[in-house]
Design a protein around this motif. Sequence first.
Motif, PDB file in Angstrom:
ATOM      1  N   HIS A  19       2.654   1.509  -8.400  1.00 59.05           N
ATOM      2  CA  HIS A  19       1.250   1.691  -8.231  1.00 59.05           C
ATOM      3  C   HIS A  19       0.360   1.949  -9.087  1.00 59.05           C
ATOM      4  CE1 HIS A  19       0.922   5.963  -8.767  1.00 59.05           C
ATOM      5  NE2 HIS A  19       2.272   6.022  -8.506  1.00 59.05           N
ATOM      6  N   THR A  20      -0.895   1.564  -8.699  1.00 57.97           N
ATOM      7  CA  THR A  20      -2.092   1.838  -9.590  1.00 57.97           C
ATOM      8  C   THR A  20      -2.356   3.227  -9.605  1.00 57.97           C
ATOM      9  OG1 THR A  20      -2.873  -0.351  -8.768  1.00 57.97           O
ATOM     10  CG2 THR A  20      -4.500   1.231  -9.830  1.00 57.97           C
ATOM     11  N   PHE A  21      -2.764   3.767 -10.752  1.00 56.01           N
ATOM     12  CA  PHE A  21      -2.967   5.015 -10.950  1.00 56.01           C
ATOM     13  C   PHE A  21      -4.599   5.457 -10.715  1.00 56.01           C
ATOM     14  CE2 PHE A  21       0.653   4.312 -13.936  1.00 56.01           C
ATOM     15  CZ  PHE A  21       1.630   4.889 -13.220  1.00 56.01           C
ATOM     16  N   THR A  22      -4.688   6.103  -9.553  1.00 56.99           N
ATOM     17  CA  THR A  22      -6.226   6.245  -9.134  1.00 56.99           C
ATOM     18  C   THR A  22      -6.471   7.677  -9.273  1.00 56.99           C
ATOM     19  OG1 THR A  22      -5.631   6.576  -6.907  1.00 56.99           O
ATOM     20  CG2 THR A  22      -6.068   4.210  -7.546  1.00 56.99           C
TER      21      THR A  22
ATOM     22  N   PRO B 168      -4.869  -4.803  -6.151  1.00 50.92           N
ATOM     23  CA  PRO B 168      -4.542  -6.233  -6.541  1.00 50.92           C
ATOM     24  C   PRO B 168      -3.368  -6.086  -7.827  1.00 50.92           C
ATOM     25  CG  PRO B 168      -6.671  -6.102  -6.745  1.00 50.92           C
ATOM     26  CD  PRO B 168      -6.264  -4.921  -6.594  1.00 50.92           C
ATOM     27  N   GLY B 169      -2.189  -6.761  -7.518  1.00 50.43           N
ATOM     28  CA  GLY B 169      -1.014  -6.814  -8.325  1.00 50.43           C
ATOM     29  C   GLY B 169       0.062  -5.727  -8.021  1.00 50.43           C
TER      30      GLY B 169
ATOM     31  N   GLU C   2      -2.538   2.109 -19.500  1.00 47.71           N
ATOM     32  CA  GLU C   2      -1.056   1.202 -19.469  1.00 47.71           C
ATOM     33  C   GLU C   2      -0.795   0.094 -18.792  1.00 47.71           C
ATOM     34  OE1 GLU C   2       2.277   3.709 -19.338  1.00 47.71           O
ATOM     35  OE2 GLU C   2       1.535   5.272 -20.977  1.00 47.71           O
ATOM     36  N   PRO C   3      -0.202  -0.872 -19.035  1.00 46.15           N
ATOM     37  CA  PRO C   3       0.062  -2.080 -18.095  1.00 46.15           C
ATOM     38  C   PRO C   3       0.949  -1.453 -16.832  1.00 46.15           C
ATOM     39  CG  PRO C   3       1.446  -2.382 -20.032  1.00 46.15           C
ATOM     40  CD  PRO C   3       0.463  -1.047 -20.187  1.00 46.15           C
ATOM     41  N   ARG C   4       0.530  -2.380 -15.975  1.00 45.61           N
ATOM     42  CA  ARG C   4       1.483  -1.887 -14.511  1.00 45.61           C
ATOM     43  C   ARG C   4       3.026  -2.191 -14.932  1.00 45.61           C
ATOM     44  NH1 ARG C   4      -0.259  -1.430  -9.759  1.00 45.61           N
ATOM     45  NH2 ARG C   4      -2.165  -3.005  -9.900  1.00 45.61           N
ATOM     46  N   SER C   5       3.883  -1.275 -14.486  1.00 45.58           N
ATOM     47  CA  SER C   5       5.079  -1.570 -14.671  1.00 45.58           C
ATOM     48  C   SER C   5       5.875  -1.992 -13.378  1.00 45.58           C
ATOM     49  CB  SER C   5       5.653  -0.064 -14.860  1.00 45.58           C
ATOM     50  OG  SER C   5       5.593   0.833 -13.877  1.00 45.58           O
ATOM     51  N   LYS C   6       7.234  -2.020 -13.372  1.00 46.29           N
ATOM     52  CA  LYS C   6       7.744  -2.568 -11.893  1.00 46.29           C
ATOM     53  C   LYS C   6       9.143  -1.938 -12.114  1.00 46.29           C
ATOM     54  CE  LYS C   6      10.067  -6.539 -14.302  1.00 46.29           C
ATOM     55  NZ  LYS C   6       9.361  -7.139 -15.245  1.00 46.29           N
ATOM     56  N   VAL C   7       9.679  -1.587 -10.920  1.00 44.66           N
ATOM     57  CA  VAL C   7      10.942  -1.025 -10.663  1.00 44.66           C
ATOM     58  C   VAL C   7      11.903  -1.948  -9.775  1.00 44.66           C
ATOM     59  CG1 VAL C   7      10.224   0.109  -8.501  1.00 44.66           C
ATOM     60  CG2 VAL C   7      11.805   0.939  -9.772  1.00 44.66           C
ATOM     61  N   ARG C   8      12.977  -1.935  -9.949  1.00 45.43           N
ATOM     62  CA  ARG C   8      14.128  -2.826  -9.238  1.00 45.43           C
ATOM     63  C   ARG C   8      15.343  -1.789  -8.946  1.00 45.43           C
ATOM     64  NH1 ARG C   8      16.042  -6.098 -13.140  1.00 45.43           N
ATOM     65  NH2 ARG C   8      18.095  -4.822 -13.498  1.00 45.43           N
ATOM     66  N   PHE C   9      15.712  -1.960  -7.652  1.00 40.99           N
ATOM     67  CA  PHE C   9      16.875  -1.108  -7.151  1.00 40.99           C
ATOM     68  C   PHE C   9      17.838  -2.140  -6.691  1.00 40.99           C
ATOM     69  CE2 PHE C   9      12.947   0.547  -5.800  1.00 40.99           C
ATOM     70  CZ  PHE C   9      13.032   2.117  -5.808  1.00 40.99           C
ATOM     71  N   ASP C  10      19.115  -1.950  -7.424  1.00 45.38           N
ATOM     72  CA  ASP C  10      20.065  -2.722  -7.216  1.00 45.38           C
ATOM     73  C   ASP C  10      21.257  -2.031  -6.582  1.00 45.38           C
ATOM     74  OD1 ASP C  10      19.693  -5.443  -8.514  1.00 45.38           O
ATOM     75  OD2 ASP C  10      19.393  -4.293 -10.197  1.00 45.38           O
ATOM     76  N   LEU C  11      21.876  -2.448  -5.202  1.00 47.48           N
ATOM     77  CA  LEU C  11      22.993  -1.749  -4.632  1.00 47.48           C
ATOM     78  C   LEU C  11      24.118  -2.611  -4.641  1.00 47.48           C
ATOM     79  CD1 LEU C  11      19.909  -1.158  -3.344  1.00 47.48           C
ATOM     80  CD2 LEU C  11      21.220  -0.511  -1.435  1.00 47.48           C
TER      81      LEU C  11
ATOM     82  N   THR D   9       0.995  -0.978  -0.056  1.00 49.69           N
ATOM     83  CA  THR D   9      -0.005   0.019  -0.025  1.00 49.69           C
ATOM     84  C   THR D   9       0.867   1.332  -0.071  1.00 49.69           C
ATOM     85  OG1 THR D   9      -1.712  -1.133   1.151  1.00 49.69           O
ATOM     86  CG2 THR D   9      -1.729   1.219   1.471  1.00 49.69           C
ATOM     87  N   TRP D  10       0.737   2.136  -0.956  1.00 48.66           N
ATOM     88  CA  TRP D  10       1.246   3.533  -1.072  1.00 48.66           C
ATOM     89  C   TRP D  10       0.573   4.449  -0.170  1.00 48.66           C
ATOM     90  CZ3 TRP D  10       5.287   4.642  -5.258  1.00 48.66           C
ATOM     91  CH2 TRP D  10       5.692   3.453  -5.950  1.00 48.66           C
ATOM     92  N   ASP D  11       1.110   5.331   0.571  1.00 48.24           N
ATOM     93  CA  ASP D  11       0.661   6.404   0.905  1.00 48.24           C
ATOM     94  C   ASP D  11       1.502   7.563   0.440  1.00 48.24           C
ATOM     95  OD1 ASP D  11      -0.392   8.693   2.157  1.00 48.24           O
ATOM     96  OD2 ASP D  11      -0.476   7.640   4.162  1.00 48.24           O
TER      97      ASP D  11
END
Length: 158
Positions: free
Chosen positions: A77-80, A59-60, A100-109, A48-50
Amino acid sequence: MSGSEFVCVTYVKAPPERVWRALTEPEFTTRYWGVAFDTDWTPGSPMTWDENGATTSAPGQEVLEYDPPKRLAYTWHTFTPEWAERVGVPGDVLAKLAAEPRSKVRFDLEPDGGAVKLTVTHDGFPDLSTARDMVSQGWPALLSSLKSLLETGEPIGS
């Protein structure tokens, strides 16, 4: 803009564990991003994003990878309408984002001397993506603010 991936790299003079905390803990994320995540960070768990008082849960919207302090990945996040109103996104832009389809993000450290090489890969965008255009502007500013917070104690814009 075509292509399904946006990559942004920055170097942060901080230990990997501190950069990791800045990516996952609300005491940091709210200061440089204005976002707090509610999740247990287990892969498959919902997120959940605040953001600016707009709570987004759908979902998703979930954790994909959690390997501290090396890799973190989650779906975007979902665009509401509530989110769009809080962050000032007009209705016509929201309609494009929502289509648009849901995207994803990855963080590499990766440790790099006394710093951390932080690579953000945001992907899953269709060609001519409105979301990709927006994140290509947002991630550099956001990572600069994260870097400033960890190196000086203050995010950009404070």
